[in-house]
Enzyme design. Sequence first.
Site, short mmCIF file in Angstrom:
data_model
loop_
_atom_site.label_atom_id
_atom_site.label_comp_id
_atom_site.label_asym_id
_atom_site.label_seq_id
_atom_site.Cartn_x
_atom_site.Cartn_y
_atom_site.Cartn_z
N HIS A 49 -2.09 -11.02 -3.71
CA HIS A 49 -1.76 -12.26 -2.69
C HIS A 49 -0.84 -13.42 -3.34
O HIS A 49 -0.72 -13.56 -4.81
CB HIS A 49 -3.11 -12.77 -2.23
CG HIS A 49 -3.83 -13.42 -3.49
ND1 HIS A 49 -5.07 -12.41 -3.39
CD2 HIS A 49 -3.97 -14.33 -3.81
CE1 HIS A 49 -5.78 -13.81 -4.88
NE2 HIS A 49 -4.98 -14.71 -4.50
C1 T46 Z 1 -6.84 -16.35 -6.89
C2 T46 Z 1 -7.40 -15.55 -7.87
C3 T46 Z 1 -6.84 -15.54 -9.03
C4 T46 Z 1 -14.19 -18.01 -1.14
O1 T46 Z 1 -15.29 -17.99 0.46
N1 T46 Z 1 -14.18 -19.61 -1.48
C5 T46 Z 1 -13.01 -19.11 -2.71
O2 T46 Z 1 -12.55 -20.17 -2.95
C6 T46 Z 1 -13.15 -18.41 -3.54
C7 T46 Z 1 -11.76 -17.87 -4.11
C8 T46 Z 1 -12.98 -16.72 -2.38
N2 T46 Z 1 -13.93 -16.58 -1.15
C9 T46 Z 1 -14.20 -15.71 -0.75
C10 T46 Z 1 -12.82 -14.88 0.29
C11 T46 Z 1 -12.91 -13.73 -0.46
O3 T46 Z 1 -14.28 -13.26 0.59
O4 T46 Z 1 -14.07 -14.41 -1.31
C12 T46 Z 1 -13.72 -13.14 -1.70
C13 T46 Z 1 -13.44 -12.82 -2.58
O5 T46 Z 1 -11.75 -13.65 -2.48
P1 T46 Z 1 -10.51 -12.97 -2.87
O6 T46 Z 1 -10.82 -11.49 -2.18
O7 T46 Z 1 -9.63 -13.78 -2.61
O8 T46 Z 1 -11.08 -12.88 -4.76
P2 T46 Z 1 -9.63 -12.57 -5.66
O9 T46 Z 1 -10.02 -12.00 -6.66
O10 T46 Z 1 -8.91 -11.53 -5.01
O11 T46 Z 1 -8.68 -14.37 -5.55
C14 T46 Z 1 -8.90 -14.87 -6.38
C15 T46 Z 1 -8.69 -16.44 -5.76
O12 T46 Z 1 -9.14 -15.98 -4.01
C16 T46 Z 1 -7.51 -16.86 -5.36
O13 T46 Z 1 -7.29 -17.82 -5.50
O14 T46 Z 1 -5.71 -17.09 -6.99
O15 T46 Z 1 -8.25 -15.08 -7.51
#
Ligand code: T46
Length: 138
Positions: A49
């Site tokens: 993303h």
């Molecule tokens: C990024 C990279 C480095 C939340 O509820 N609150 C939060 O603050 C975050 C970051 C995530 N979430 C939830 C949303 C999803 O259901 O946690 C789950 C996993 O998040 P995501 O799939 O977005 O995780 P990554 O590892 O793909 O990305 C994360 C961050 O979302 C993003 O900002 O830059 O780490």
Amino acid sequence: MKAQEFLFNSHGDSRGKLVALEEGKEFPFTVRRFYYIYDTLGDVRRGFHAHKQLKQLLFCPNGSCKLHLDDGREQREVLLDSPDKGLLLTGVIWREMYDFAPGTVLAVLASAVYDESDYMREYSDFAKYVKEHEEVYE
Ligand code: T46
């Protein structure tokens, strides 16, 4: 690319080492959120993303991982393999995290609270957004 890798100042003595991260020094924003990623698997990529507005400082207090960065013009691979290495992301950058070593913790200081509407999770949406906002690179 609005991505900067740099080494934190590490205060070391016979007791060990200490890193301090301050607004205005290591990162140019007020921290509204801190989160960390752990229990990752070495062969599972995540991320996929870009953010429209969010600014972040990423570092690994333990372990290591790589990041694939893409701002629509340039691509770059970054290795975070030491607690004193930081990666500052202040632009609209597609990111994928991979090659997590066992026990890795990827920590993130972020400029805003969680807002799903700030995410572009389809590469085609990111590419379109970058084309429509080319002035962000000037
Ligand atoms: C990024 C990279 C480095 C939340 O509820 N609150 C939060 O603050 C975050 C970051 C995530 N979430 C939830 C949303 C999803 O259901 O946690 C789950 C996993 O998040 P995501 O799939 O977005 O995780 P990554 O590892 O793909 O990305 C994360 C961050 O979302 C993003 O900002 O830059 O780490």
